[in-house]
Design an enzyme around this catalytic site. Structure first.
Site, short mmCIF file in Angstrom:
data_model
loop_
_atom_site.label_atom_id
_atom_site.label_comp_id
_atom_site.label_asym_id
_atom_site.label_seq_id
_atom_site.Cartn_x
_atom_site.Cartn_y
_atom_site.Cartn_z
N SER A 143 134.70 -4.15 -45.45
CA SER A 143 135.72 -5.02 -46.06
C SER A 143 136.49 -4.20 -47.09
O SER A 143 135.97 -3.19 -47.59
CB SER A 143 135.04 -6.20 -46.75
OG SER A 143 135.95 -6.92 -47.53
N TYR A 156 128.53 -9.30 -52.65
CA TYR A 156 129.24 -9.12 -51.38
C TYR A 156 129.80 -7.69 -51.30
O TYR A 156 129.63 -6.99 -50.29
CB TYR A 156 130.37 -10.14 -51.25
CG TYR A 156 131.18 -10.03 -49.98
CD1 TYR A 156 130.63 -10.41 -48.75
CD2 TYR A 156 132.49 -9.54 -49.99
CE1 TYR A 156 131.37 -10.32 -47.58
CE2 TYR A 156 133.24 -9.45 -48.83
CZ TYR A 156 132.67 -9.83 -47.61
OH TYR A 156 133.41 -9.73 -46.45
P1 NAD Z 1 133.48 -16.31 -39.98
O1 NAD Z 1 132.69 -17.08 -40.98
O2 NAD Z 1 134.63 -16.99 -39.31
O3 NAD Z 1 132.54 -15.68 -38.89
C1 NAD Z 1 131.32 -15.07 -39.23
C2 NAD Z 1 130.44 -15.06 -38.04
O4 NAD Z 1 129.17 -14.51 -38.39
C3 NAD Z 1 130.18 -16.47 -37.52
O5 NAD Z 1 130.17 -16.43 -36.12
C4 NAD Z 1 128.80 -16.77 -38.09
O6 NAD Z 1 128.13 -17.75 -37.38
C5 NAD Z 1 128.18 -15.39 -37.94
N1 NAD Z 1 126.92 -15.27 -38.65
C6 NAD Z 1 126.64 -15.51 -39.96
N2 NAD Z 1 125.32 -15.34 -40.19
C7 NAD Z 1 124.76 -14.98 -39.00
C8 NAD Z 1 123.45 -14.66 -38.57
N3 NAD Z 1 122.42 -14.71 -39.41
N4 NAD Z 1 123.25 -14.32 -37.28
C9 NAD Z 1 124.27 -14.30 -36.41
N5 NAD Z 1 125.54 -14.58 -36.74
C10 NAD Z 1 125.77 -14.94 -38.03
O7 NAD Z 1 134.00 -15.02 -40.79
P2 NAD Z 1 134.78 -13.71 -40.26
O8 NAD Z 1 135.91 -13.51 -41.21
O9 NAD Z 1 135.04 -13.76 -38.82
O10 NAD Z 1 133.69 -12.60 -40.60
C11 NAD Z 1 133.34 -11.55 -39.71
C12 NAD Z 1 133.07 -10.30 -40.52
O11 NAD Z 1 134.28 -9.84 -41.09
C13 NAD Z 1 132.08 -10.49 -41.67
O12 NAD Z 1 131.21 -9.38 -41.71
C14 NAD Z 1 132.98 -10.48 -42.89
O13 NAD Z 1 132.31 -10.07 -44.05
C15 NAD Z 1 134.05 -9.50 -42.45
N6 NAD Z 1 135.31 -9.58 -43.18
C16 NAD Z 1 136.09 -10.69 -43.09
C17 NAD Z 1 137.26 -10.76 -43.84
C18 NAD Z 1 138.14 -11.98 -43.83
O14 NAD Z 1 139.02 -12.09 -44.70
N7 NAD Z 1 137.98 -12.90 -42.90
C19 NAD Z 1 137.64 -9.68 -44.64
C20 NAD Z 1 136.82 -8.55 -44.68
C21 NAD Z 1 135.67 -8.51 -43.94
#
Ligand code: NAD
Length: 248
Positions: A143, A156
């Site tokens: 991130s 985080y």
């Molecule tokens: P989201 O909440 O829409 O999706 C997260 C996914 O991870 C979901 O499918 C959730 O069910 C799954 N998950 C959580 N705990 C889990 C577990 N124990 N076992 C299996 N699956 C699990 O969020 P997102 O934005 O799609 O996040 C995906 C990745 O991107 C994450 O690592 C997040 O930190 C990273 N990220 C997101 C952003 C943003 O702004 N959306 C920015 C930087 C990094």
């Protein structure tokens, strides 16, 4: 069909929502076979059915990334079913921001378990197969927070900085096995991620920020496509990207 993507077997964690779901759809449209890991069976089954109905190839396997045996089962089943694993996308994560003084110990534990250990488990499960194949590509999701910390994001940010650090260690370790490694660090993207915040005041501020700046999940899927579609001798190790308007 894009070259270097069509026919590849891609295992994704956190495929039930957000970036994982968007990337599964995107790569499938480009001809990849996608193996969907997440905890919510209904959601990944529906996504697999949607992809298969459109002529793609998808398999859903319920997986909690905090359980190494389940991550191993996800990867081993992908290999048993399709004969190989070309890409492991360690994407599952959560972001329950809060100031440290609020002692949200359960949130800290969960971030360490999912954001750090979950990614390590994905690496651990994929490596034996990729070593045997003498080919593969491990993509880890960090991130902007892995590069910059702010009040409320200490834990985080630390988990995402850890992903950056062990991804670089991994890159060096897998040189003998012809395995590529990429770490992707997105800025604000419009997903369910902010809903993991349990503190109401923090959630409200983050919601305002996302409402103003967040860009669609397709931006992330295109970065994965970019890294995957390079010729085999080109290894895209790190991508940091943000919404154009995002300052921090
Ligand atoms: P989201 O909440 O829409 O999706 C997260 C996914 O991870 C979901 O499918 C959730 O069910 C799954 N998950 C959580 N705990 C889990 C577990 N124990 N076992 C299996 N699956 C699990 O969020 P997102 O934005 O799609 O996040 C995906 C990745 O991107 C994450 O690592 C997040 O930190 C990273 N990220 C997101 C952003 C943003 O702004 N959306 C920015 C930087 C990094």
């Amino acid at each position: 069909m894009s070259s270097n993507i069509a026919g590849k077997v891609v295992v994704l964690t956190g495929a039930s929502a957000g970036l994982g779901q968007a990337t599964a759809r995107h790569l499938s449209a480009l001809g990849a076979t996608v193996v969907l890991g997440a905890r919510r069976a209904d959601r990944i089954n529906a996504l697999a059915a949607e992809i298969n109905a459109q002529g793609g190839k998808a398999l859903a396997i319920v997986t909690d990334v905090t359980q190494f045996a389940q991550v191993q089962n996800l990867v081993d089943t992908a290999v048993k079913t399709y004969g190989r694993i070309d890409v492991m996308l360690n994407n599952a994560g959560l972001m329950p921001h809060s100031p440290l003084e609020r002692q949200k110990v359960a949130d800290w534990d969960q971030m360490v378990d999912v954001n750090i250990k979950g990614v390590l488990y994905g690496i651990g499960a994929a490596l034996p197969h990729m070593k045997a194949q003498m080919a593969g590509h491990i993509i880890n999701v960090s991130s902007v927070a892995g590069h910059k910390v702010r009040p409320g994001s200490a834990v985080y940010a630390a988990t995402k900085a850890a992903v950056l650090m062990f991804s670089e260690g991994l890159r060096q370790e897998v040189k003998p096995y012809n395995i590529r490694t990429t770490v992707i660090s997105p800025g604000a993207i419009d997903t369910d991620l902010p809903t993991s915040i349990s503190e109401a005041d923090v959630a409200e501020n983050i919601k305002k920020f996302y409402d103003e700046y967040a860009i669609p999940a397709g931006s992330f899927a295109r970065v994965v496509e970019f890294a995957m579609s390079q010729p085999p001798e080109v290894d895209i190790n790190e991508v940091l990207f943000r919404p154009t308007r995002q300052e921090l």
